[in-house]
Design a protein around this motif. Structure first.
Motif, short mmCIF file in Angstrom:
data_model
loop_
_atom_site.label_atom_id
_atom_site.label_comp_id
_atom_site.label_asym_id
_atom_site.label_seq_id
_atom_site.Cartn_x
_atom_site.Cartn_y
_atom_site.Cartn_z
N ASP A 40 0.86 -1.18 0.00
CA ASP A 40 0.00 0.00 0.00
C ASP A 40 0.90 1.24 0.00
OD1 ASP A 40 -1.68 2.17 0.74
OD2 ASP A 40 -3.05 0.81 1.76
N GLU A 41 0.82 2.05 -1.01
CA GLU A 41 1.72 3.20 -1.17
C GLU A 41 1.53 4.26 -0.09
OE1 GLU A 41 1.38 4.69 -5.13
OE2 GLU A 41 2.34 2.93 -6.03
N ARG A 42 0.50 4.13 0.70
CA ARG A 42 0.28 5.11 1.78
C ARG A 42 1.15 4.82 2.99
NH1 ARG A 42 -6.09 4.34 2.32
NH2 ARG A 42 -5.34 2.18 2.10
N PHE A 43 1.86 3.67 3.01
CA PHE A 43 2.63 3.25 4.18
C PHE A 43 4.11 3.13 3.86
CE2 PHE A 43 -1.64 1.99 5.17
CZ PHE A 43 -1.74 2.13 6.54
N HIS A 44 4.91 3.27 4.91
CA HIS A 44 6.36 3.05 4.80
C HIS A 44 6.82 2.30 6.04
CE1 HIS A 44 10.54 3.58 3.83
NE2 HIS A 44 10.77 4.20 4.98
N PHE A 45 7.63 1.25 5.82
CA PHE A 45 8.16 0.42 6.91
C PHE A 45 9.68 0.45 6.86
CE2 PHE A 45 3.95 -1.13 5.93
CZ PHE A 45 3.40 -1.45 7.17
N PRO A 46 10.30 1.43 7.53
CA PRO A 46 11.77 1.51 7.49
C PRO A 46 12.42 0.37 8.24
CG PRO A 46 10.89 3.08 9.08
CD PRO A 46 9.70 2.49 8.37
N ASN A 47 13.53 -0.13 7.71
CA ASN A 47 14.30 -1.16 8.40
C ASN A 47 15.22 -0.50 9.42
OD1 ASN A 47 13.23 -3.34 6.94
ND2 ASN A 47 14.69 -3.03 5.28
N ARG A 48 15.19 -0.98 10.64
CA ARG A 48 16.08 -0.44 11.67
C ARG A 48 17.52 -0.85 11.38
NH1 ARG A 48 13.79 -2.24 17.40
NH2 ARG A 48 13.99 -4.28 16.41
N VAL A 49 18.45 -0.04 11.83
CA VAL A 49 19.88 -0.37 11.79
C VAL A 49 20.26 -0.81 13.20
CG1 VAL A 49 22.20 0.48 11.36
CG2 VAL A 49 20.28 1.34 9.98
N GLU A 73 25.73 7.85 13.69
CA GLU A 73 25.18 8.70 14.74
C GLU A 73 25.79 10.10 14.67
OE1 GLU A 73 23.98 6.32 18.75
OE2 GLU A 73 26.09 6.27 18.23
N GLU A 74 27.10 10.13 14.58
CA GLU A 74 27.80 11.42 14.55
C GLU A 74 27.44 12.22 13.31
OE1 GLU A 74 31.94 10.59 14.92
OE2 GLU A 74 31.75 9.70 16.92
N GLY A 75 27.15 11.52 12.22
CA GLY A 75 26.80 12.19 10.97
C GLY A 75 25.34 12.57 10.86
N GLY A 76 24.54 12.28 11.89
CA GLY A 76 23.13 12.65 11.86
C GLY A 76 22.30 11.81 10.91
N ALA A 77 22.69 10.54 10.73
CA ALA A 77 22.00 9.69 9.77
C ALA A 77 20.69 9.12 10.30
CB ALA A 77 22.92 8.54 9.34
N PHE A 78 20.46 9.23 11.61
CA PHE A 78 19.27 8.62 12.20
C PHE A 78 18.27 9.68 12.66
CE2 PHE A 78 22.65 5.44 13.47
CZ PHE A 78 22.33 4.53 12.47
N SER A 79 16.99 9.38 12.52
CA SER A 79 15.97 10.25 13.10
C SER A 79 15.82 9.94 14.59
CB SER A 79 14.63 10.05 12.37
OG SER A 79 14.24 8.70 12.39
N LEU A 80 15.97 8.67 14.94
CA LEU A 80 15.96 8.23 16.34
C LEU A 80 17.05 7.20 16.52
CD1 LEU A 80 12.11 7.60 16.80
CD2 LEU A 80 13.40 9.53 17.76
N PRO A 92 16.44 5.14 10.32
CA PRO A 92 17.03 6.00 9.28
C PRO A 92 16.36 7.37 9.20
CG PRO A 92 16.70 3.78 8.46
CD PRO A 92 16.03 3.84 9.80
N GLY A 93 17.16 8.38 8.90
CA GLY A 93 16.66 9.75 8.84
C GLY A 93 15.61 9.98 7.78
N HIS A 94 15.63 9.19 6.71
CA HIS A 94 14.65 9.41 5.63
C HIS A 94 13.22 9.13 6.09
CE1 HIS A 94 13.79 5.15 4.86
NE2 HIS A 94 15.09 4.91 4.97
#
Length: 195
Positions: A40-49, A73-80, A92-94
């Motif tokens: 369903d294009e209304r959803f996004h399931f990011p894979n955790r690192v 982490e230092e590069g700000g690549a994560f949202s959480l 992931p930040g995206h």
């Protein structure tokens, strides 16, 4: 990355957080949602690192070395991102861009990340998964990833107090439960039907 508080709130998606103690069943519940809505294009399931290697065929996280994770982490690549049980976890930040673009995002996070996630300014709904302590122990042991001592360390946080707030749905699971999916999906369907 743009400041997430600058997004168009009328367009943004909802951030669904799956939280609960280790072995509560939040991972299987999230996988059930992924099976249902991934196309369903209304959803996004990011894979955790995660700095833990992939052990099971149904695990979808991205493995990173501790050094690579620290650099991200230092590069700000994560949202959480958070550290617990000897591992490091990152979203992931995206993910924030997907929310800004109106997609509903579903992620499994630590309960300690809830307040930070709320600060992004997107609509948030929280599925707090609860299960009896002995059920959690059996599930963790069945995974075969950790020793009984390591499992015992995880379960020390099993009964961490959690507030009752309007954006939280408490879901009780004792074993695998289709009923848990149905309870949570009512909330999802209500949001999908909003104008």
């Amino acid at each position: 990355m743009a400041n997430p508080t600058d997004h168009d709130k009328t367009k943004s998606g909802t951030l669904f957080l799956f939280v609960g103690p280790s072995g509560s069943g939040k991972g299987p519940l999230l996988r059930r949602f992924r099976e249902t809505y991934e196309t369903d294009e209304r959803f996004h399931f990011p894979n955790r690192v995660i700095t833990r290697a992939v052990h099971m065929p149904d695990e979808t996280h991205i493995h990173a070395t501790i050094e690579a994770f620290a650099n991200a982490e230092e590069g700000g690549a994560f949202s959480l991102h958070w550290h617990t049980h000897g591992h490091r976890y990152g979203i992931p930040g995206h993910t924030l861009i997907e929310l800004q673009n109106g997609k509903h995002v579903m992620i499994n996070v630590s309960r300690t990340m809830v307040e930070q996630a709320r600060e992004f300014g997107f609509p948030v709904r929280i599925f707090h998964i609860e299960t009896p302590l002995d059920t959690s122990f059996k599930k963790l042991k069945a995974r075969g990833r950790e020793s009984e001592e390591e499992i015992a360390q995880r379960l020390k946080r099993h009964d961490l107090p959690y507030p009752d707030e309007g954006d939280i749905l408490r879901i009780e699971i004792d074993g695998e439960s289709e009923e848990a999916f149905e309870q949570a999906n009512v909330v999802v369907q209500e949001i999908l039907q909003e104008p």
